[in-house]
Design a protein around this motif. Structure first.
Motif, mmCIF file in Angstrom:
data_model
loop_
_atom_site.group_PDB
_atom_site.id
_atom_site.type_symbol
_atom_site.label_atom_id
_atom_site.label_comp_id
_atom_site.label_asym_id
_atom_site.label_seq_id
_atom_site.Cartn_x
_atom_site.Cartn_y
_atom_site.Cartn_z
ATOM 1 N N ALA A 147 0.840 -1.210 0.000
ATOM 2 C CA ALA A 147 0.000 0.000 0.000
ATOM 3 C C ALA A 147 0.867 1.249 0.000
ATOM 4 C CB ALA A 147 -0.922 -0.018 1.218
ATOM 5 N N LEU A 148 1.940 1.230 0.763
ATOM 6 C CA LEU A 148 2.850 2.383 0.769
ATOM 7 C C LEU A 148 3.495 2.565 -0.606
ATOM 8 C CD1 LEU A 148 4.797 2.229 4.171
ATOM 9 C CD2 LEU A 148 2.941 3.770 3.518
ATOM 10 N N ILE A 149 3.880 1.468 -1.218
ATOM 11 C CA ILE A 149 4.529 1.562 -2.528
ATOM 12 C C ILE A 149 3.546 2.092 -3.573
ATOM 13 C CG2 ILE A 149 5.662 0.245 -4.368
ATOM 14 C CD1 ILE A 149 6.621 -1.711 -2.143
ATOM 15 N N ARG A 150 2.320 1.585 -3.559
ATOM 16 C CA ARG A 150 1.303 2.056 -4.512
ATOM 17 C C ARG A 150 1.063 3.560 -4.377
ATOM 18 N NH1 ARG A 150 -2.020 -1.499 -7.241
ATOM 19 N NH2 ARG A 150 -1.803 -3.721 -6.669
ATOM 20 N N GLY A 151 1.130 4.039 -3.165
ATOM 21 C CA GLY A 151 0.853 5.456 -2.943
ATOM 22 C C GLY A 151 2.043 6.369 -3.178
ATOM 23 N N SER A 210 13.511 10.713 -3.307
ATOM 24 C CA SER A 210 12.579 9.598 -3.152
ATOM 25 C C SER A 210 11.602 9.841 -2.004
ATOM 26 C CB SER A 210 13.364 8.307 -2.892
ATOM 27 O OG SER A 210 12.488 7.221 -2.695
ATOM 28 N N ASP A 211 10.392 9.311 -2.163
ATOM 29 C CA ASP A 211 9.405 9.401 -1.085
ATOM 30 C C ASP A 211 9.073 8.030 -0.492
ATOM 31 O OD1 ASP A 211 8.003 8.359 -3.206
ATOM 32 O OD2 ASP A 211 6.377 9.836 -3.156
ATOM 33 N N CYS A 212 9.702 6.982 -1.021
ATOM 34 C CA CYS A 212 9.487 5.631 -0.493
ATOM 35 C C CYS A 212 10.703 4.780 -0.847
ATOM 36 C CB CYS A 212 8.206 5.018 -1.071
ATOM 37 S SG CYS A 212 7.844 3.367 -0.445
ATOM 38 N N VAL A 213 11.427 4.334 0.162
ATOM 39 C CA VAL A 213 12.640 3.551 -0.055
ATOM 40 C C VAL A 213 12.429 2.148 0.492
ATOM 41 C CG1 VAL A 213 15.122 3.387 0.388
ATOM 42 C CG2 VAL A 213 14.047 5.638 0.106
ATOM 43 N N ILE A 214 12.619 1.149 -0.366
ATOM 44 C CA ILE A 214 12.449 -0.251 0.022
ATOM 45 C C ILE A 214 13.846 -0.866 0.116
ATOM 46 C CG2 ILE A 214 11.228 -2.392 -0.450
ATOM 47 C CD1 ILE A 214 10.172 0.166 -2.744
ATOM 48 N N VAL A 215 14.240 -1.278 1.314
ATOM 49 C CA VAL A 215 15.598 -1.756 1.578
ATOM 50 C C VAL A 215 15.541 -3.247 1.876
ATOM 51 C CG1 VAL A 215 17.667 -1.470 2.980
ATOM 52 C CG2 VAL A 215 16.189 0.496 2.549
ATOM 53 N N PHE A 216 16.213 -4.028 1.037
ATOM 54 C CA PHE A 216 16.241 -5.477 1.209
ATOM 55 C C PHE A 216 17.623 -5.941 1.650
ATOM 56 C CE2 PHE A 216 12.463 -5.393 -1.423
ATOM 57 C CZ PHE A 216 11.757 -6.514 -1.020
ATOM 58 N N GLY A 217 17.684 -6.597 2.791
ATOM 59 C CA GLY A 217 18.878 -7.326 3.194
ATOM 60 C C GLY A 217 20.146 -6.513 3.250
ATOM 61 N N THR A 218 20.060 -5.272 3.640
ATOM 62 C CA THR A 218 21.251 -4.452 3.837
ATOM 63 C C THR A 218 20.982 -3.534 5.026
ATOM 64 O OG1 THR A 218 22.916 -3.121 2.674
ATOM 65 C CG2 THR A 218 20.627 -2.536 2.298
ATOM 66 N N PRO A 219 21.910 -3.415 5.953
ATOM 67 C CA PRO A 219 21.645 -2.620 7.157
ATOM 68 C C PRO A 219 21.687 -1.125 6.886
ATOM 69 C CG PRO A 219 23.883 -3.483 7.200
ATOM 70 C CD PRO A 219 23.220 -4.090 5.994
ATOM 71 N N PRO A 250 15.623 10.687 2.949
ATOM 72 C CA PRO A 250 14.938 11.884 3.455
ATOM 73 C C PRO A 250 14.042 11.558 4.644
ATOM 74 C CG PRO A 250 14.810 11.781 1.066
ATOM 75 C CD PRO A 250 15.386 10.482 1.502
ATOM 76 N N PRO A 251 14.003 12.426 5.635
ATOM 77 C CA PRO A 251 13.178 12.147 6.828
ATOM 78 C C PRO A 251 11.699 12.014 6.519
ATOM 79 C CG PRO A 251 14.025 14.407 6.845
ATOM 80 C CD PRO A 251 14.729 13.702 5.739
ATOM 81 N N THR A 252 11.260 12.603 5.409
ATOM 82 C CA THR A 252 9.839 12.522 5.049
ATOM 83 C C THR A 252 9.504 11.263 4.249
ATOM 84 O OG1 THR A 252 10.305 13.843 3.069
ATOM 85 C CG2 THR A 252 9.565 15.024 5.057
ATOM 86 N N ALA A 253 10.531 10.540 3.791
ATOM 87 C CA ALA A 253 10.288 9.355 2.961
ATOM 88 C C ALA A 253 9.803 8.183 3.823
ATOM 89 C CB ALA A 253 11.570 8.957 2.228
ATOM 90 N N LYS A 254 8.924 7.388 3.258
ATOM 91 C CA LYS A 254 8.509 6.150 3.903
ATOM 92 C C LYS A 254 9.613 5.106 3.697
ATOM 93 C CE LYS A 254 4.459 7.830 4.954
ATOM 94 N NZ LYS A 254 4.134 8.176 6.363
ATOM 95 N N VAL A 255 9.868 4.316 4.733
ATOM 96 C CA VAL A 255 10.917 3.298 4.658
ATOM 97 C C VAL A 255 10.310 1.927 4.919
ATOM 98 C CG1 VAL A 255 13.087 2.457 5.627
ATOM 99 C CG2 VAL A 255 12.697 4.914 5.396
ATOM 100 N N ILE A 256 10.568 1.021 3.983
ATOM 101 C CA ILE A 256 10.185 -0.386 4.133
ATOM 102 C C ILE A 256 11.487 -1.175 4.209
ATOM 103 C CG2 ILE A 256 9.038 -2.351 3.037
ATOM 104 C CD1 ILE A 256 7.359 -0.153 1.485
ATOM 105 N N GLN A 257 11.691 -1.888 5.300
ATOM 106 C CA GLN A 257 12.943 -2.630 5.480
ATOM 107 C C GLN A 257 12.649 -4.114 5.618
ATOM 108 O OE1 GLN A 257 15.343 -1.427 8.839
ATOM 109 N NE2 GLN A 257 17.151 -2.527 8.099
ATOM 110 N N VAL A 271 11.411 3.109 10.787
ATOM 111 C CA VAL A 271 10.965 2.301 9.652
ATOM 112 C C VAL A 271 9.441 2.241 9.684
ATOM 113 C CG1 VAL A 271 10.896 -0.065 8.769
ATOM 114 C CG2 VAL A 271 13.074 0.931 9.481
ATOM 115 N N ASP A 272 8.824 2.461 8.550
ATOM 116 C CA ASP A 272 7.359 2.484 8.497
ATOM 117 C C ASP A 272 6.761 1.081 8.429
ATOM 118 O OD1 ASP A 272 6.583 5.506 8.167
ATOM 119 O OD2 ASP A 272 8.352 5.177 6.925
ATOM 120 N N VAL A 273 7.425 0.186 7.692
ATOM 121 C CA VAL A 273 7.025 -1.220 7.665
ATOM 122 C C VAL A 273 8.287 -2.064 7.717
ATOM 123 C CG1 VAL A 273 5.848 -3.072 6.426
ATOM 124 C CG2 VAL A 273 4.951 -0.744 6.299
#
Length: 548
Positions: free
Chosen positions: A203-207, A268-277, A289-296, A310-312
């Motif tokens: 949902a975050l990515i879609r938005g 970016s407004d949504c950063v999806i981070v896979f398998g990296t600290p 950016p502090p305003t970006a949504k983060v999915i880790q 982290v948002d999700v």
């Protein structure tokens, strides 16, 4: 009933795990294992320094996806390998280190705590840098402990394991039927993401208007590596690869970008981070950016949310979760306009780099050197980065492709990994060509391994970017304290090529751009390990890069 000595029990357990090579530097405490390897058809590969042998176990895992194994003698043999184990731990690499130890029981071989040769507390020393550190108590349990070591090394977040094997345990015997071993002692299963959290992430990515994907080293351990390409085919967006994920996409993939990460992250407004600290490589999360949504997404739930909000957060295997997200985003058109914008930024940066790659400067520009090497890199090339500033440059220029095609130390920043990684890579995939990109400083740590390569017929090609300086350190030291206050950072334009010739390899020395291509052609065509030593100048490419 057959009677086995402990070394044979160990070798049999290793063979059951599919181990074909044991990396080592010879030692009396572990000689029984060598004897067992001869019976079990395991090749014993020797090195000139235990650090390199242990790095080779790490490198084997990176290239094959299965744990590598090194065996070192007691005392200084084990301590020499500690740096390699620590490097594997920080990089999340599954490997097994076997260490010798004096005899445990009182007898002709000595006894525990009696002051035997090379006697010390290895287990406590290795506990700080491994997932499991233990001493095997008796001969008949050697195989059981090897099985457990592989289970621990590969489960959850991968990592190194240390097995201490006392001399009397290895030299002692047991009946074949008494040796303890189990069937079905580990699983290949990997965790899926929590469906509720996957839905929240989708949902975050879609938005989002400007989503961005960062994929790190845990991609290498997924049983579904192709999920990354499928995800980007379904929902195109800018993608950046870290660590062992380099090579996960072909160089010409439209979503794969190398140079524009910082600028893309800032927009970016949504950063999806896979398998990296979210460690120093991402400014501890501050580069987002502090305003970006983060999915880790991470195999380790304790890593999620470290250093920033982290948002999700999703605990799971990179490939599995990529597949889940692709399904959840079915019908999403992707972000072609945003991707095009970042591609434009990338093109501008690449144009500047290409201008330096074409320079005829004397001494040779580091980018020009890397561009020449890139002519020899194809999908069946494995590149090992062993150094600081020069290797950081090479990472941006060399176009690798495939799992394990790029290997550098990882976040511990260990120098000296090159020969061990390269030898393991060539033995694991003999049809591939293997290249080590050396800084002239890093060559000095384990350059003697070219003797081990030449003697054992292991052909790799080394490239030394020789600027007679520890440049990655000099730059920051000079900026902070001034160019006249930089002790311990200057080297000489040493003839490392002559060193390799003396060790039985092929050497080339290059001072001018027009000498580069012919020297590289001769090195790659040589029937022995080769080193091209290139007198190199400076570049503004990494002008503000400071390493602390």
């Amino acid at each position: 009933m057959a009677r086995l000595h402990g070394g044979r029990v160990v070798a049999r357990a290793l063979r059951a795990e599919g181990v074909s090579h044991l990396f080592t530097l010879c030692g009396g405490h572990i000689q029984a294992i060598y004897d067992g390897c001869l019976d079990e058809g395991i090749r014993v590969v020797d090195f000139r320094h235990e650090q390199s042998a242990a790095h080779a176990a790490d490198g084997w895992a990176r290239v094959t996806g299965r744990p590598g194994v090194a065996a070192v003698t007691a005392g200084p043999g084990v301590t020499d390998a500690v740096t390699a184990v620590a490097n594997a731990q920080r990089a999340q690499i599954p490997m097994v280190l076997v260490g010798g130890q004096g005899a445990r029981l009182l007898g002709p071989l000595g006894g525990q705590d009696r002051g035997g040769l090379q006697d010390m507390n290895h287990v406590e020393l290795l506990r700080a840098v491994s997932k499991w550190s233990v001493s095997v108590p008796e001969t008949r349990r050697l195989g059981e402990y090897v099985q457990t070591a592989f289970r621990v090394a590969t489960s959850g977040v991968p990592g190194p394991v240390f097995l201490e094997m006392p001399l009397d345990v290895l030299m002692g015997g047991c009946e074949d039927a008494e040796a303890v071993a189990y069937e079905g002692y580990r699983t290949e299963a990997r965790p899926m993401g929590d469906p509720e959290h996957v839905e929240r992430a989708s949902a975050l990515i879609r938005g989002a208007e400007h989503p961005l994907l960062i994929v790190g080293s845990q991609w290498r351990w997924s049983k579904h590596p192709q999920a990354l390409a499928r995800f980007l085919d379904a929902v195109p967006m800018p993608a950046f690869l870290n660590g062992l994920a380099r090579g996960a996409l072909p160089p010409d993939h439209r979503c794969y970008l190398k140079h524009a990460r910082s600028k893309a992250l800032s927009r970016s407004d949504c950063v999806i981070v896979f398998g990296t600290p979210l460690d120093f490589r991402l400014g501890y999360g501050d580069k987002i950016p502090p305003t970006a949504k983060v999915i880790q997404v991470d195999l380790d739930g304790a890593e999620i949310g470290r250093n920033r909000k982290v948002d999700v957060g999703i605990v799971g295997d990179t490939g599995h979760v990529l597949g889940q997200l692709a399904g959840a985003l079915d019908g999403c058109p992707g972000w072609s306009a945003w991707l095009g914008e970042v591609q434009g930024i990338e093109s501008e940066l690449v144009a500047k780099i290409r201008a330096e790659c074409a320079q005829e400067s004397d001494p040779i520009n580091p980018l020009r050197l890397c561009a020449e090497v890139n002519h020899f890199v194809d999908p069946k090339t494995i590149v090992v980065g062993d150094g600081g500033d020069f290797v950081a440059t090479a990472a941006y220029v060399l176009d690798v492709e495939g799992p394990g095609s790029w290997m550098d130390p990882g976040p511990l920043g260990t120098l000296g990994v090159g020969p061990g990684y390269a030898m393991a890579a060539k033995l694991a995939l003999p049809e591939h060509q293997v290249v080590i990109m050396f800084g002239d400083g890093s060559f000095g740590l384990n350059g003697m391994e070219f003797e081990a390569m030449a003697r054992q017929g292991i052909k790799v090609v080394g490239i030394v970017g020789n600027d007679a300086c520890w440049t990655q350190i000099y730059r920051g030291q000079s900026m902070i304290y001034g160019p006249t206050r930089t002790p311990a950072t200057r080297l000489s334009y040493t003839r490392y090529d002559k060193v390799v010739e003396g060790l039985g390899g092929h050497g080339e020395y290059v001072e001018r751009p027009n000498q580069l291509r012919p020297a590289l052609e001769r090195a790659f065509a040589a029937d022995k390990p080769a080193l091209v030593n290139v007198k190199m100048g400076q570049s503004d490419f990494r002008r503000y890069a400071v390493s602390v």
